[in-house]
Enzyme design. Structure first.
Site, PDB file in Angstrom:
ATOM      1  N   ASP A 334      -3.559 -10.180   2.610  1.00  0.00           N
ATOM      2  CA  ASP A 334      -3.230  -9.274   3.717  1.00  0.00           C
ATOM      3  C   ASP A 334      -4.303  -8.200   3.903  1.00  0.00           C
ATOM      4  O   ASP A 334      -5.021  -7.853   2.959  1.00  0.00           O
ATOM      5  CB  ASP A 334      -1.875  -8.582   3.457  1.00  0.00           C
ATOM      6  CG  ASP A 334      -1.856  -7.836   2.137  1.00  0.00           C
ATOM      7  OD1 ASP A 334      -2.410  -8.366   1.149  1.00  0.00           O
ATOM      8  OD2 ASP A 334      -1.324  -6.715   2.089  1.00  0.00           O
ATOM      9  N   GLU A 335      -4.362  -7.696   5.107  1.00  0.00           N
ATOM     10  CA  GLU A 335      -5.163  -6.511   5.451  1.00  0.00           C
ATOM     11  C   GLU A 335      -6.565  -6.485   4.846  1.00  0.00           C
ATOM     12  O   GLU A 335      -6.995  -5.456   4.335  1.00  0.00           O
ATOM     13  CB  GLU A 335      -4.406  -5.251   5.006  1.00  0.00           C
ATOM     14  CG  GLU A 335      -3.064  -5.100   5.673  1.00  0.00           C
ATOM     15  CD  GLU A 335      -2.290  -3.893   5.160  1.00  0.00           C
ATOM     16  OE1 GLU A 335      -1.702  -3.191   5.998  1.00  0.00           O
ATOM     17  OE2 GLU A 335      -2.262  -3.672   3.937  1.00  0.00           O
TER      18      GLU A 335
HETATM   19  C1  NGO Z   1       1.851  -3.603   4.312  1.00  0.00           C
HETATM   20  C2  NGO Z   1       0.691  -3.667   3.344  1.00  0.00           C
HETATM   21  C3  NGO Z   1       1.014  -3.041   1.991  1.00  0.00           C
HETATM   22  C4  NGO Z   1       1.694  -1.693   2.176  1.00  0.00           C
HETATM   23  C5  NGO Z   1       2.913  -1.873   3.030  1.00  0.00           C
HETATM   24  C6  NGO Z   1       3.606  -0.542   3.286  1.00  0.00           C
HETATM   25  C7  NGO Z   1       1.606  -5.703   3.589  1.00  0.00           C
HETATM   26  C8  NGO Z   1       1.852  -7.145   3.472  1.00  0.00           C
HETATM   27  N1  NGO Z   1       0.505  -5.090   3.233  1.00  0.00           N
HETATM   28  O1  NGO Z   1       2.529  -4.845   4.039  1.00  0.00           O
HETATM   29  O2  NGO Z   1      -0.160  -2.903   1.252  1.00  0.00           O
HETATM   30  O3  NGO Z   1       2.047  -1.175   0.933  1.00  0.00           O
HETATM   31  O4  NGO Z   1       2.633  -2.454   4.272  1.00  0.00           O
HETATM   32  O5  NGO Z   1       4.738  -0.651   4.070  1.00  0.00           O
END
Ligand code: NGO
Length: 526
Positions: A334-335
């Site tokens: 993710d991200e």
């Molecule tokens: C996102 C992020 C996380 C954060 C979270 C906070 C995902 C999959 N990646 O969810 O790193 O902690 O939001 O709500």
């Protein structure tokens, strides 16, 4: 005493004895009991069973696992009742005053987690195809007892429970909870408590988010700095912590005894500052980054063009696979805002191969759909419907963790102190009132493996806070995963939840007193 008086006394004695033995059990209605998640079918028979110190727990057949279930049940009932219930294996039929746990091969409808529970005045019989199914049935039985059964100390009272028949099985095979132990570290004992809490509602997966920018939480023997240095802090600058492999094995075993599969997550290629700080060679410029204790995301990346990165990933996955009996390894994904897409895709492709070579299947957050998914790879949807749809078009099964419904770190409402609100407020109605099979148009039940509720812990620092964020929302999620959509109605759920609060209080579990529910029991009786 004259002979007549003597005979009279004896007659009275026998009459009293006879009357007491014929005394009927109180009439009770099984439909009045609060069951969460709601079973598929409940048929009351209007009477009751009394648990006494002489009740026996009988195990049909020579199954070690079933015997463990029997002991688990005896231990569960012990503190409040003070009874030391005998647990015995038997080859016979259920005898009077017994709780009989039996594996049957005749009921194909049960699947591997379904069960039937039959309570009569004489005995209780739980039947299932597997010890796992019996365990789920035991959780239902537990909720049929008065709430005081959950007390940690002796309760001076009788233990009647309503008679009837329950037939039950889950609608999804994957019903998970995720715990982020990176942003704030939670000790092994806390994780066990978390496991016990989710087991009560028949969840069967614990996803542990073990690495992120703020901390690396699992010992990797071939890369020791990951924990000694990378695990030494957390959000806000606390001292962090990590699980040794022995701790992790203990958690896995504890979960296994409750028929919960542990899925470890190593988040990559982003969310990796704790690794990058521990080993300079994992950075493209060869320079270690600094420990991070803030709450930002998307700033870190492994160097996807260096061979050492793949040696690192392979070592981590290999060591983790060796101590993980469950079939999955979660690779995050993710991200990865600091990884170019042309680097991200080959990285995810190669990491999938590494996981498969270590005999595990891959789960990744929904961004991984931009890569070429391996046939068994599972996509965990959290944000973009487009990604979930792309996953399905690549034949992947989906785990649903919609952030605006299942994220347990979202605030309930505008007065919730803890939590984040980037996905909006998630009060208990929002958390409960949705159907997995219609959430994303184009995705139907056959595409869905199940649902999972993530607890990210940027703002959650201890167990009381953790409980406040997960309860009661997680109970609703458990019901969504278990109970057929057609049997779930908010108005009915709301009342069950309100009554269930007494049980949570007795268990000393903290929960968010959302204004949507009238928590005051006395008022309800008026
Ligand atoms: C996102 C992020 C996380 C954060 C979270 C906070 C995902 C999959 N990646 O969810 O790193 O902690 O939001 O709500």
């Amino acid at each position: 005493m004259t002979l007549t008086k003597y005979l009279n006394t004896i007659t009275i004695f026998f009459l009293v004895a006879l009357l007491t033995s014929c005394k009927e059990n109180p009439k009770m209605n099984l439909l009045n009991e609060v069951l969460l998640p709601k079973p598929v079918s409940v048929k009351p028979t209007g009477s009751s069973f009394e648990l006494t110190r002489n009740t026996k727990i009988l195990i049909k057949g020579d199954s070690k696992k079933l015997l463990e279930n029997g002991k688990y049940l005896a231990n569960l009932l012990k503190p409040a009742t003070g009874f030391n219930l005998e647990v015995q294996t038997t080859s016979k039929k259920a005898i009077s005053n017994s709780i009989y746990l039996v594996i049957t091969t005749q009921e194909s409808n049960y699947g591997d987690e379904g069960y039937s529970l039959n309570i009569t005045e004489k005995h209780i019989i739980i039947k299932a195809n597997t010890a796992k199914g019996i365990f789920r049935g035991v959780q239902t039985l537990r909720q049929i007892f008065p709430s005081e059964i959950e007390a940690a100390d002796y309760q001076n009272r009788k233990w009647f429970i309503a008679s009837g028949e329950i037939y039950d099985y889950p609608q999804f095979t994957y019903r998970g909870a995720m715990l982020d132990v990176t942003r704030h570290f939670f000790k092994k004992e806390d994780v066990k408590k978390y496991i016990d809490m989710i087991a009560m509602y028949k969840l069967n997966v614990l996803h542990l988010h073990l690495s992120d920018d703020q901390g690396w939480r699992i010992e990797i023997k071939s890369w020791p700095n990951l924990t000694t240095y990378g695990g030494s802090t957390e959000v806000g600058g606390g001292k962090g912590g990590f699980y040794t492999q022995e701790d992790y094995k203990e958690i896995v075993k504890y979960a296994q005894q409750r028929y919960i599969t542990v899925i470890p997550e190593i988040d990559m290629p982003g969310h990796t500052n704790a690794a990058l700080v521990s080993y300079p060679e994992l950075n493209c410029d060869g320079k270690a980054t600094k420990l991070y204790t803030g709450m930002k995301v998307g700033f870190s990346t492994l160097c996807t063009n260096k061979e050492i990165t793949y040696r690192f990933v392979n070592d981590v996955i290999r060591e983790l696979s060796e101590i993980t009996p469950g079939p999955y390894i979660h690779i995050g994904g993710d991200e990865s805002h600091s990884t170019k897409i042309e680097d991200y895709i080959p990285f995810i492709n190669r990491v999938q191969e590494i996981v498969i070579a270590n005999k595990k299947k891959v789960i990744g957050w929904d961004e991984i759909v931009s890569a070429a998914l391996k046939p068994a790879t599972i996509v965990q949807y959290w944000g973009r419907p487009k990604n979930a749809l792309k996953g399905v078009s690549k034949n992947a099964k989906i785990i649903l963790s919609p952030s605006d419904r299942t994220y347990l770190d979202m605030k309930y409402d505008s007065v919730t102190k803890l939590g984040l609100k980037w996905a909006g407020y998630v009060d208990i109605d929002k958390a409960y009132n949705w159907n997995p099979s219609t959430l994303i148009s184009g995705i139907t039940k056959k595409d869905i493996l199940g649902i999972e509720s993530p607890l990210w812990t940027e703002t959650v620092t201890n167990m009381k806070e953790l409980e406040l964020m997960i309860f009661p929302r997680i109970i609703g999620h458990a019901e969504i995963g278990w109970t057929p959509d057609s049997l779930r109605v908010w108005d009915d759920y709301k009342i069950r939840l309100q009554k269930h609060a007494k049980r949570l209080k007795i268990m000393k579990i903290n929960f968010y007193p959302s204004s949507l529910i009238d928590w005051d029991e006395k008022k309800e009786k008026m």
